[in-house]
Scaffold this motif. Structure first.
Motif, PDB file in Angstrom:
ATOM      1  N   ALA A 118     -20.445  26.921 -11.751  1.00 46.99           N
ATOM      2  CA  ALA A 118     -19.411  27.916 -11.445  1.00 46.99           C
ATOM      3  C   ALA A 118     -18.453  27.381 -10.388  1.00 46.99           C
ATOM      4  CB  ALA A 118     -20.065  29.217 -10.969  1.00 46.99           C
ATOM      5  N   MET A 119     -18.974  26.678  -9.403  1.00 47.13           N
ATOM      6  CA  MET A 119     -18.119  26.112  -8.353  1.00 47.13           C
ATOM      7  C   MET A 119     -17.157  25.091  -8.942  1.00 47.13           C
ATOM      8  SD  MET A 119     -17.059  25.870  -5.303  1.00 47.13           S
ATOM      9  CE  MET A 119     -18.189  26.632  -4.192  1.00 47.13           C
ATOM     10  N   TRP A 120     -17.656  24.203  -9.808  1.00 50.87           N
ATOM     11  CA  TRP A 120     -16.767  23.187 -10.388  1.00 50.87           C
ATOM     12  C   TRP A 120     -15.715  23.826 -11.294  1.00 50.87           C
ATOM     13  CZ3 TRP A 120     -15.405  18.826  -8.643  1.00 50.87           C
ATOM     14  CH2 TRP A 120     -16.272  18.054  -7.892  1.00 50.87           C
ATOM     15  N   ARG A 121     -16.100  24.862 -12.022  1.00 49.14           N
ATOM     16  CA  ARG A 121     -15.094  25.545 -12.856  1.00 49.14           C
ATOM     17  C   ARG A 121     -14.009  26.160 -11.976  1.00 49.14           C
ATOM     18  NH1 ARG A 121     -19.708  27.155 -15.638  1.00 49.14           N
ATOM     19  NH2 ARG A 121     -19.680  29.208 -14.634  1.00 49.14           N
ATOM     20  N   ALA A 122     -14.414  26.751 -10.861  1.00 48.82           N
ATOM     21  CA  ALA A 122     -13.449  27.354  -9.944  1.00 48.82           C
ATOM     22  C   ALA A 122     -12.565  26.283  -9.309  1.00 48.82           C
ATOM     23  CB  ALA A 122     -14.179  28.155  -8.863  1.00 48.82           C
ATOM     24  N   VAL A 123     -13.147  25.158  -8.936  1.00 49.21           N
ATOM     25  CA  VAL A 123     -12.359  24.066  -8.349  1.00 49.21           C
ATOM     26  C   VAL A 123     -11.365  23.534  -9.376  1.00 49.21           C
ATOM     27  CG1 VAL A 123     -12.503  21.686  -7.470  1.00 49.21           C
ATOM     28  CG2 VAL A 123     -14.068  23.439  -6.600  1.00 49.21           C
ATOM     29  N   ARG A 124     -11.773  23.432 -10.634  1.00 47.48           N
ATOM     30  CA  ARG A 124     -10.855  22.947 -11.686  1.00 47.48           C
ATOM     31  C   ARG A 124      -9.676  23.894 -11.900  1.00 47.48           C
ATOM     32  NH1 ARG A 124     -15.296  22.253 -15.421  1.00 47.48           N
ATOM     33  NH2 ARG A 124     -16.436  20.481 -14.646  1.00 47.48           N
ATOM     34  N   ARG A 125      -9.845  25.179 -11.582  1.00 49.54           N
ATOM     35  CA  ARG A 125      -8.750  26.137 -11.757  1.00 49.54           C
ATOM     36  C   ARG A 125      -7.721  26.075 -10.621  1.00 49.54           C
ATOM     37  NH1 ARG A 125     -13.008  29.368 -14.003  1.00 49.54           N
ATOM     38  NH2 ARG A 125     -13.483  30.288 -11.975  1.00 49.54           N
ATOM     39  N   LEU A 126      -8.042  25.373  -9.542  1.00 49.95           N
ATOM     40  CA  LEU A 126      -7.085  25.234  -8.444  1.00 49.95           C
ATOM     41  C   LEU A 126      -5.905  24.366  -8.883  1.00 49.95           C
ATOM     42  CD1 LEU A 126      -9.503  24.503  -5.441  1.00 49.95           C
ATOM     43  CD2 LEU A 126      -8.239  26.619  -5.855  1.00 49.95           C
ATOM     44  N   PRO A 127      -4.739  24.547  -8.262  1.00 51.05           N
ATOM     45  CA  PRO A 127      -3.621  23.639  -8.543  1.00 51.05           C
ATOM     46  C   PRO A 127      -4.027  22.193  -8.197  1.00 51.05           C
ATOM     47  CG  PRO A 127      -2.874  25.544  -7.306  1.00 51.05           C
ATOM     48  CD  PRO A 127      -4.367  25.620  -7.355  1.00 51.05           C
ATOM     49  N   ASP A 128      -3.415  21.230  -8.866  1.00 51.50           N
ATOM     50  CA  ASP A 128      -3.815  19.824  -8.729  1.00 51.50           C
ATOM     51  C   ASP A 128      -3.884  19.358  -7.277  1.00 51.50           C
ATOM     52  OD1 ASP A 128      -3.996  19.666 -11.463  1.00 51.50           O
ATOM     53  OD2 ASP A 128      -2.048  18.689 -11.737  1.00 51.50           O
ATOM     54  N   ARG A 129      -2.870  19.658  -6.512  1.00 49.18           N
ATOM     55  CA  ARG A 129      -2.798  19.187  -5.134  1.00 49.18           C
ATOM     56  C   ARG A 129      -3.920  19.803  -4.287  1.00 49.18           C
ATOM     57  NH1 ARG A 129       2.792  19.119  -1.715  1.00 49.18           N
ATOM     58  NH2 ARG A 129       1.917  18.375   0.232  1.00 49.18           N
ATOM     59  N   GLN A 130      -4.134  21.097  -4.426  1.00 48.10           N
ATOM     60  CA  GLN A 130      -5.210  21.753  -3.680  1.00 48.10           C
ATOM     61  C   GLN A 130      -6.569  21.215  -4.117  1.00 48.10           C
ATOM     62  OE1 GLN A 130      -4.807  25.988  -4.092  1.00 48.10           O
ATOM     63  NE2 GLN A 130      -3.050  26.117  -2.704  1.00 48.10           N
ATOM     64  N   ARG A 131      -6.732  21.046  -5.426  1.00 51.08           N
ATOM     65  CA  ARG A 131      -8.003  20.526  -5.950  1.00 51.08           C
ATOM     66  C   ARG A 131      -8.274  19.148  -5.359  1.00 51.08           C
ATOM     67  NH1 ARG A 131      -7.426  21.208 -11.256  1.00 51.08           N
ATOM     68  NH2 ARG A 131      -6.377  19.231 -11.552  1.00 51.08           N
ATOM     69  N   ALA A 132      -7.259  18.286  -5.329  1.00 51.23           N
ATOM     70  CA  ALA A 132      -7.432  16.935  -4.788  1.00 51.23           C
ATOM     71  C   ALA A 132      -7.859  17.002  -3.322  1.00 51.23           C
ATOM     72  CB  ALA A 132      -6.149  16.140  -4.940  1.00 51.23           C
ATOM     73  N   MET A 133      -7.223  17.867  -2.573  1.00 54.38           N
ATOM     74  CA  MET A 133      -7.546  17.955  -1.147  1.00 54.38           C
ATOM     75  C   MET A 133      -8.949  18.515  -0.913  1.00 54.38           C
ATOM     76  SD  MET A 133      -3.967  19.092   0.542  1.00 54.38           S
ATOM     77  CE  MET A 133      -2.455  18.193   0.194  1.00 54.38           C
ATOM     78  N   VAL A 134      -9.345  19.517  -1.670  1.00 61.48           N
ATOM     79  CA  VAL A 134     -10.697  20.080  -1.536  1.00 61.48           C
ATOM     80  C   VAL A 134     -11.744  19.034  -1.901  1.00 61.48           C
ATOM     81  CG1 VAL A 134     -12.305  21.769  -2.535  1.00 61.48           C
ATOM     82  CG2 VAL A 134     -10.027  22.490  -1.816  1.00 61.48           C
TER      83      VAL A 134
END
Length: 179
Positions: A118-134
């Motif tokens: 569930a965490m990875w699915r939620a992280v994948r839904r973030l915008p690219d830039r935010q996902r990269a930073m997280v």
């Protein structure tokens, strides 16, 4: 003493009973699987089979029906394993006071995996830039400065983008259900 041990090894390798040798060659893999089913360790299974075959070899002349050899060897395997089990040393000592149990039970691995998914699915839904930073900050364990240098942005940009991303993750409905 060395000479007698050598003569025993030599006579064993030439096999007094050629039918025993051919039996072991033909049925060895099947017997090995049977021994393996009785132990939790492949090396112990080999030792168990060797012991049972040694017992069979010593009784070879007394075995009247050679068509029932598999049953004889299987019985030797089971009896040998039972004897080993009975002889094992149990190291349990009585105490007047029982030790305290650890507080809290171990987490369920299935629940942990569901939460990770569930965490990875939620992280994948973030915008690219935010996902990269997280990912760089929390999965790669980089500092804010390292993340900023790697992405070519300021430290303040990393801080604000990560803060917004974490806010979105906190509000994600899948993570709320999984937690």
């Amino acid at each position: 003493m060395t000479a007698s041990a050598t003569s025993v090894c030599t006579s064993a390798s030439t096999a007094v009973y050629p039918t025993f040798t051919s039996y072991v060659r033909a049925r060895g893999p099947v017997l090995q699987r049977t021994a393996r089913s009785l132990t939790s360790n492949p090396c112990d299974a080999e030792d168990l089979l060797q012991t049972a075959l040694t017992k069979t070899y010593l009784a070879w002349e007394r075995i009247e029906d050679h068509r029932a050899l598999d049953g004889y060897v299987r019985r030797a395997l089971v009896n040998t394993r039972t004897s080993q089990w009975r002889k094992r040393k149990v190291e349990e000592f009585p105490y007047e006071e029982l030790p305290e149990r650890e507080s809290g039970s171990a987490p369920d691995p299935a629940e942990q995996q569901a939460l990770r998914d569930a965490m990875w699915r939620a992280v994948r839904r973030l915008p690219d830039r935010q996902r990269a930073m997280v990912v760089l900050r929390y999965y790669e364990d980089l500092t804010e400065v390292q993340t900023a240098e790697l992405l070519g942005v300021s430290v303040g940009t990393v801080k604000s983008a990560v803060s917004r991303a974490l806010g979105k993750l906190r509000e994600d409905p899948d993570l709320a259900c999984a937690a």
